[in-house]
Design an enzyme around this catalytic site. Structure first.
Site, PDB file in Angstrom:
ATOM      1  N   ASP A  43       0.925  -1.234   0.234  1.00  0.00           N
ATOM      2  CA  ASP A  43      -0.097   0.015  -0.106  1.00  0.00           C
ATOM      3  C   ASP A  43       0.781   1.309  -0.028  1.00  0.00           C
ATOM      4  O   ASP A  43       0.393   2.440  -0.118  1.00  0.00           O
ATOM      5  CB  ASP A  43      -0.991   0.041   1.341  1.00  0.00           C
ATOM      6  CG  ASP A  43      -0.225  -0.142   2.526  1.00  0.00           C
ATOM      7  OD1 ASP A  43       1.020  -0.055   2.589  1.00  0.00           O
ATOM      8  OD2 ASP A  43      -0.968  -0.178   3.660  1.00  0.00           O
ATOM      9  N   SER A  44       2.141   1.076  -0.205  1.00  0.00           N
ATOM     10  CA  SER A  44       3.060   2.269  -0.190  1.00  0.00           C
ATOM     11  C   SER A  44       3.004   2.921  -1.548  1.00  0.00           C
ATOM     12  O   SER A  44       3.424   3.727  -1.887  1.00  0.00           O
ATOM     13  CB  SER A  44       4.536   1.669   0.180  1.00  0.00           C
ATOM     14  OG  SER A  44       4.954   0.552  -0.840  1.00  0.00           O
ATOM     15  N   ASP A  82      -1.237  -6.307  -0.078  1.00  0.00           N
ATOM     16  CA  ASP A  82      -1.624  -5.587   1.080  1.00  0.00           C
ATOM     17  C   ASP A  82      -2.879  -5.352   1.362  1.00  0.00           C
ATOM     18  O   ASP A  82      -3.517  -5.059   0.383  1.00  0.00           O
ATOM     19  CB  ASP A  82      -0.957  -4.191   1.373  1.00  0.00           C
ATOM     20  CG  ASP A  82       0.396  -4.289   2.189  1.00  0.00           C
ATOM     21  OD1 ASP A  82       0.847  -5.119   2.775  1.00  0.00           O
ATOM     22  OD2 ASP A  82       1.282  -3.202   1.911  1.00  0.00           O
ATOM     23  N   LYS A 112      -1.193  -9.707   2.829  1.00  0.00           N
ATOM     24  CA  LYS A 112      -0.179  -9.168   4.272  1.00  0.00           C
ATOM     25  C   LYS A 112      -1.349  -8.330   4.917  1.00  0.00           C
ATOM     26  O   LYS A 112      -1.978  -7.299   4.399  1.00  0.00           O
ATOM     27  CB  LYS A 112       0.896  -8.341   3.407  1.00  0.00           C
ATOM     28  CG  LYS A 112       1.685  -7.898   4.764  1.00  0.00           C
ATOM     29  CD  LYS A 112       3.096  -7.461   4.382  1.00  0.00           C
ATOM     30  CE  LYS A 112       3.057  -6.036   3.759  1.00  0.00           C
ATOM     31  NZ  LYS A 112       2.758  -5.028   4.537  1.00  0.00           N
ATOM     32  N   GLU A 114      -1.007  -5.760   8.386  1.00  0.00           N
ATOM     33  CA  GLU A 114      -0.246  -5.143   9.474  1.00  0.00           C
ATOM     34  C   GLU A 114      -0.946  -5.198  10.853  1.00  0.00           C
ATOM     35  O   GLU A 114      -2.240  -5.273  10.839  1.00  0.00           O
ATOM     36  CB  GLU A 114      -0.252  -3.660   9.008  1.00  0.00           C
ATOM     37  CG  GLU A 114       0.420  -3.361   7.951  1.00  0.00           C
ATOM     38  CD  GLU A 114       0.731  -1.838   7.590  1.00  0.00           C
ATOM     39  OE1 GLU A 114       0.527  -1.218   8.612  1.00  0.00           O
ATOM     40  OE2 GLU A 114       1.326  -1.546   6.478  1.00  0.00           O
ATOM     41  N   GLU A 178       9.674  -4.262  10.305  1.00  0.00           N
ATOM     42  CA  GLU A 178      10.186  -2.999   9.697  1.00  0.00           C
ATOM     43  C   GLU A 178      10.619  -2.276  10.885  1.00  0.00           C
ATOM     44  O   GLU A 178      10.166  -1.888  12.098  1.00  0.00           O
ATOM     45  CB  GLU A 178       9.014  -2.428   9.121  1.00  0.00           C
ATOM     46  CG  GLU A 178       9.490  -0.866   8.449  1.00  0.00           C
ATOM     47  CD  GLU A 178       8.382  -0.451   7.377  1.00  0.00           C
ATOM     48  OE1 GLU A 178       8.376   0.783   7.060  1.00  0.00           O
ATOM     49  OE2 GLU A 178       7.384  -1.060   7.271  1.00  0.00           O
TER      50      GLU A 178
END
Length: 269
Positions: A43-44, A82, A112, A114, A178
């Site tokens: 999602d970056s 994501d 993925k 978070e 991260e």
């Protein structure tokens, strides 16, 4: 195409995994041509492709759109996509609906998630959706935690270790760590049986991930400590191959790109 079993065997054999983000067809083609092990449709893309200030503006439909383009560009690469901000946390019913939609429509090998959504990981695993967990600095929570190194005290380091164990116990097939101290990342990598991929987590994780646009110095302005620039956009495939080889050979990251913060004593589990 590599599968989850292949990635597990690479960890067991001590072979470092390379992962690079890709957001569209041409970047995915370059990443696959370079022989990178795994692609993350992160999602970056909110900042690197869509021009947002953070990841929180990215929608589920954005992720589906970009992931399908990546799948077309890299049909032979293990792809992770994501779950974006807002697609997780409302209710378990909605979370599962979003997870199924993302997995089914993108044809990715894993999604993925978070943060500490261990029950969601467990339920996804039960119906056959592989999940990559993401702990440490989680960009979707940047409004709360900010962009800073995580787990800098013994208490928070222990919490992160416990969270990593819980993610694996819930059925996560891989873990991304991260912006955490390198010694803690090494300990987590040694403790878990699933592959642990680091970004700003030192050299002793099972693999490394960087953002495509950071690797190639392509339209990015903010440069975290853990980013190494391998070239510019015109040298794309060669630069990615160099990153891949340095991960394989244990050359990247060296101390220049590593947080050296001791947060756990030698005798702590």
């Amino acid at each position: 195409m590599k599968n989850i079993k292949d990635l597990m065997e690479m960890k067991h054999d001590g072979i470092k995994l390379s992962m690079v983000t890709a957001y569209d067809y041409p970047s995915a083609k370059q990443v696959e041509a370079a022989g990178i092990d795994t692609i993350l449709v992160g999602d970056s893309l909110g900042m690197t492709v869509l021009g947002y200030e953070s990841t929180v503006s990215v929608t589920l439909e954005d992720m589906i759109h970009h992931a399908r383009a990546v799948r077309r560009g890299a049909p032979e690469t293990f792809v992770v996509v994501d779950m974006p901000f807002g697609s997780v946390g409302a209710s378990m019913q909605d979370d599962m609906k979003n997870a199924i939609k993302l997995y089914r429509t993108t044809h990715a090998q894993a999604i993925k998630i978070e943060g500490q959504h261990f029950e969601l990981i467990r339920k996804c695993q039960q119906i056959g959706i592989p999940v990559v967990s993401h702990l440490g600095l989680t960009p979707q929570s940047v409004g709360i935690m900010g962009y800073s190194v995580q787990a800098q005290s013994e208490e928070t380091a222990r919490q992160l270790m416990n969270d990593a164990k819980r993610a694996e116990a819930a059925g996560a097939v891989m873990l991304v760590l991260e912006a955490i101290p390198s010694d803690l990342a090494a300990l987590i990598s040694q403790t878990l049986t699933i592959p642990v991929i680091g970004i700003g987590a030192g050299i002793d994780t099972d693999g490394q991930v960087l953002v495509y646009h950071d690797v190639l110095q392509y339209g990015t302005e903010r440069k975290p400590k853990f980013v190494k620039i391998y070239g510019d956009f015109s040298t794309g495939v060669q630069s990615l191959k160099q990153f891949h080889e340095e991960v394989r050979n244990g050359q990247f990251p060296d101390e220049t790109y590593t947080y050296q913060i001791k947060v756990l004593g030698e005798h702590n589990d």
